[in-house]
Motif scaffolding. Structure first.
Motif, PDB file in Angstrom:
ATOM      1  N   GLU A 308       0.813  -1.218   0.000  1.00 24.64           N
ATOM      2  CA  GLU A 308       0.000   0.000   0.000  1.00 24.64           C
ATOM      3  C   GLU A 308       0.846   1.267   0.000  1.00 24.64           C
ATOM      4  N   ASN A 309       2.024   1.221   0.612  1.00 28.75           N
ATOM      5  CA  ASN A 309       2.874   2.406   0.728  1.00 28.75           C
ATOM      6  C   ASN A 309       3.958   2.478  -0.330  1.00 28.75           C
ATOM      7  N   GLN A 310       3.894   1.611  -1.324  1.00 23.24           N
ATOM      8  CA  GLN A 310       4.943   1.520  -2.332  1.00 23.24           C
ATOM      9  C   GLN A 310       4.490   2.163  -3.631  1.00 23.24           C
ATOM     10  N   GLY A 311       5.375   2.936  -4.255  1.00 21.30           N
ATOM     11  CA  GLY A 311       5.014   3.621  -5.492  1.00 21.30           C
ATOM     12  C   GLY A 311       4.963   2.721  -6.708  1.00 21.30           C
ATOM     13  N   VAL A 312       5.840   1.689  -6.731  1.00 19.59           N
ATOM     14  CA  VAL A 312       5.872   0.739  -7.846  1.00 19.59           C
ATOM     15  C   VAL A 312       5.897  -0.667  -7.272  1.00 19.59           C
ATOM     16  N   VAL A 313       4.933  -1.476  -7.672  1.00 17.33           N
ATOM     17  CA  VAL A 313       4.816  -2.849  -7.186  1.00 17.33           C
ATOM     18  C   VAL A 313       4.675  -3.781  -8.383  1.00 17.33           C
ATOM     19  N   LEU A 314       5.421  -4.884  -8.358  1.00 21.88           N
ATOM     20  CA  LEU A 314       5.340  -5.876  -9.423  1.00 21.88           C
ATOM     21  C   LEU A 314       4.972  -7.230  -8.822  1.00 21.88           C
ATOM     22  N   SER A 315       4.034  -7.901  -9.469  1.00 20.19           N
ATOM     23  CA  SER A 315       3.740  -9.304  -9.174  1.00 20.19           C
ATOM     24  C   SER A 315       4.503 -10.133 -10.197  1.00 20.19           C
ATOM     25  N   ALA A 316       5.300 -11.094  -9.701  1.00 23.42           N
ATOM     26  CA  ALA A 316       6.240 -11.801 -10.570  1.00 23.42           C
ATOM     27  C   ALA A 316       5.754 -13.209 -10.891  1.00 23.42           C
ATOM     28  N   GLY A 317       5.517 -13.466 -12.176  1.00 19.14           N
ATOM     29  CA  GLY A 317       5.335 -14.826 -12.651  1.00 19.14           C
ATOM     30  C   GLY A 317       3.997 -15.459 -12.313  1.00 19.14           C
ATOM     31  N   HIS A 318       4.068 -16.727 -11.923  1.00 17.30           N
ATOM     32  CA  HIS A 318       2.881 -17.545 -11.683  1.00 17.30           C
ATOM     33  C   HIS A 318       2.374 -17.285 -10.264  1.00 17.30           C
ATOM     34  N   ASP A 319       1.702 -16.163 -10.095  1.00 18.91           N
ATOM     35  CA  ASP A 319       1.286 -15.665  -8.778  1.00 18.91           C
ATOM     36  C   ASP A 319      -0.197 -15.952  -8.588  1.00 18.91           C
ATOM     37  N   GLU A 320      -0.541 -17.210  -8.454  1.00 18.63           N
ATOM     38  CA  GLU A 320      -1.917 -17.692  -8.577  1.00 18.63           C
ATOM     39  C   GLU A 320      -2.703 -17.674  -7.270  1.00 18.63           C
ATOM     40  N   TYR A 321      -2.032 -17.880  -6.137  1.00 18.38           N
ATOM     41  CA  TYR A 321      -2.711 -18.074  -4.849  1.00 18.38           C
ATOM     42  C   TYR A 321      -2.471 -16.875  -3.940  1.00 18.38           C
ATOM     43  N   TRP A 322      -3.555 -16.172  -3.612  1.00 13.49           N
ATOM     44  CA  TRP A 322      -3.484 -14.976  -2.779  1.00 13.49           C
ATOM     45  C   TRP A 322      -4.463 -15.091  -1.618  1.00 13.49           C
ATOM     46  N   SER A 323      -4.125 -14.436  -0.522  1.00 12.95           N
ATOM     47  CA  SER A 323      -5.101 -14.266   0.552  1.00 12.95           C
ATOM     48  C   SER A 323      -5.933 -13.018   0.279  1.00 12.95           C
ATOM     49  N   ARG A 324      -7.039 -12.910   0.970  1.00  9.10           N
ATOM     50  CA  ARG A 324      -7.891 -11.723   0.807  1.00  9.10           C
ATOM     51  C   ARG A 324      -7.173 -10.440   1.223  1.00  9.10           C
ATOM     52  N   PRO A 325      -6.436 -10.433   2.360  1.00  3.72           N
ATOM     53  CA  PRO A 325      -5.688  -9.211   2.692  1.00  3.72           C
ATOM     54  C   PRO A 325      -4.692  -8.808   1.612  1.00  3.72           C
TER      55      PRO A 325
END
Length: 543
Positions: A308-325
């Protein structure tokens, strides 16, 4: 709303001057002593890491010279150090639990640590055999792709411990080891954030030289303020992991798949098998000299402010499983104007819950009705709990070709976009064998949440290849209402095409793709330049 095409690249950058990019993008952290303090086997005293000349002349095994204590560490100086390719996969990867030989294996007590933390290792092998642990940091390192940071123990070898292989939990299928700690690493305070790989190597017995691996992440030092934060998908790697006979999948489980998987267990295969899409990206980022730091998915679950506090965020690759938070943290970042890049596909697809201090991951994928929690935290598809992927990524899937990868086609309407500058792309050009093995597309029933540009497109049915799950594919970017930009690559194959030397990865599915598309042994320089333009814009325009 400002058109995404109207956003100009800011800051001078000469495409061919990689060193210039490094100078203006990097932020260093103060270097410490760098000595890795380790406890191994039955040792009762701390031992510092060996010198450059120890362990068969292995380079830079965790130590720093006195001179470096006063020098700022940067990602550029880190990648200028001597590399070592001992991290690379040594066997053809297999997810099948029946292929596990249980000769030597281990896991870490945490998925991620901070510099200065202690990291416990749990290693299993025959009581009569000895072993060592080689710890690598993955990056570029002039093409070696990794650096041997330390070896545990720093001299000699550890005596093996035969530890029990647990049975799956009869209710959930979870396989969680309760092994004794065999080795401890005191992470040096000046270790840079990154993806690290512990290689457990047998050093005696009839199978000497056999090894297995386990990943962990070093998070950024609290004093660092990186330009780019990368989320690494360790949850997805664990979801597919069939060690002990259970995963979240039929094909990597013995009998019915589990509803809960644990990080407290080894991996069946060389872990880069499912992290390889992320590894391709980090190799590009580190060769280019971007000021990046890394966290894993459960870190964002525990502390959403990381994103939330980061200006640039990258999700890398096979990022399939996430929690709700996690999912909500990324949405809040977009809503606050962050620039967010999704460099993969099939992202934020399954909602999971964490238990046992995030060591256990719960996902009732195909038995949603059996989930004991039936409110918004219920596991299953995000689109079934009111958070469809398209509302965040702008695309949604999934299409799949297994080892049949169609081509992307450059869209004429995107040609005046600043990210296309100096790429050499022309309308109708193709990026070969980049769409796969899974991909996403712009949905008519859920269009991107802001004005968007479609850069690359695959039209369903236009490939001569046999496609298992036919669907369009799209790589897009849209403007958020807060003024940020969201990019979605739309395919898992994107990151391989920008890796400066992608052919280290010859496992599935690429071993089959290379048969009809040998060009994938090399990166696509046009797509590399497109990605540089994209990331430079992200960094220079970040909030």
């Amino acid at each position: 709303m400002e058109s995404i095409r109207a956003r100009a690249l800011t800051g001078a950058r000469v495409a061919s001057d990689r060193l210039s990019r490094r100078r203006w993008l990097q932020i260093g952290i103060a270097g410490g002593s760098g000595a890795a303090i380790i406890t191994s086997g039955c040792l009762s005293e701390d031992e510092s890491a060996g010198s450059d000349d120890e362990r068969d002349g292995g380079p830079n095994s965790g130590e720093e010279s006195e001179e470096s204590e006063a020098v700022e560490r940067t990602l550029s100086s880190e990648n200028d150090r001597d590399g070592d390719d001992g991290w690379k996969p040594r066997v053809s990867p297999s997810e099948r639990p029946e292929h596990v030989e249980h000769l030597i294996e281990g896991y870490t007590g945490e998925t991620s640590v901070l510099p200065g933390d202690s990291l416990e290792f749990y290693v299993r092998t025959d009581d009569d055999w000895t072993y060592r642990i080689d710890v690598y940091r993955l990056g570029w390192y002039d093409g070696d792709g990794g650096r041997l940071t330390t070896t545990i123990p720093s001299s000699g070898d550890s005596r093996g411990t035969d530890q029990p292989i647990p049975e799956p939990d009869p209710e959930t299928g979870e396989v969680a080891c309760d092994w004794d700690v065999t080795d401890v690493l005191e992470v040096p305070v000046d270790w840079l954030s990154g993806l690290y790989l512990a290689r457990f190597v047998l050093t005696s017995g009839p199978e000497a030289g056999t090894s297995t691996t386990h990943p962990f992440v070093v998070r950024p030092h609290p004093d660092r303020d990186p330009a780019v934060l990368v989320q690494l998908p360790l949850a997805t790697a664990q979801a597919y992991n069939g060690w002990g006979g259970k995963s979240l999948y039929d094909h990597t489980s013995e009998g019915e798949p589990a509803n809960v998987v644990s990080h407290d267990r080894p991996y069946v295969n060389e872990v880069t098998f499912h992290l390889n899409y992320a590894v391709h990206l980090l190799r590009f980022l580190e060769q280019e000299g971007y000021d990046v730091a890394y966290v894993c998915d459960s870190d964002v679950h525990r502390d959403p402010s990381l994103v939330e506090n980061q200006g640039v965020v990258l999700s890398a690759g096979h990022d399939e499983y996430w929690s709700r938070p996690q999912r909500l943290a990324f949405q809040r970042a977009v809503d606050a104007g962050s620039n967010v890049g999704f460099f993969g596909a099939n992202i934020a697809y399954w909602q999971v819950r964490y238990e046992n201090d995030a060591r256990s991951m719960v996902c009732y994928k195909h038995t949603v009705e059996d989930d004991p929690i039936q409110d918004e935290r219920r596991t299953g598809l995000f689109r079934d709990v009111g958070l469809p992927e398209c509302e965040l990524l702008g695309v949604q899937g999934w299409g799949a070709g297994l080892y049949n990868f169609p081509n992307f086609t450059v869209q004429e309407d995107a040609m005046d976009h600043p990210w296309m500058a100096n790429t050499g792309f022309e309308p109708g050009d193709e990026i070969l064998a980049v769409v796969g093995p899974e991909w996403d597309w712009v949905r008519d029933d859920c269009p991107p949440p802001g004005e968007y540009t479609n850069f690359f497109h695959y039209e369903e049915g236009t490939s001569d290849l046999e496609i298992e799950r036919p669907a369009d594919a799209d790589a897009i970017a849209y403007n958020s209402e807060a003024g940020g930009t969201v990019f979605s690559a739309g395919t898992l194959g994107y990151t391989r095409a920008i890796d400066p030397d992608p052919d280290w990865n010859r496992g599935w599915p690429y071993v089959r793709v290379r048969e009809y598309a040998p060009s994938i042994a090399d990166p696509d320089p046009r797509l590399q330049e497109f990605t540089r333009n994209l990331l430079d814009d992200f960094v220079n325009s970040s909030r």
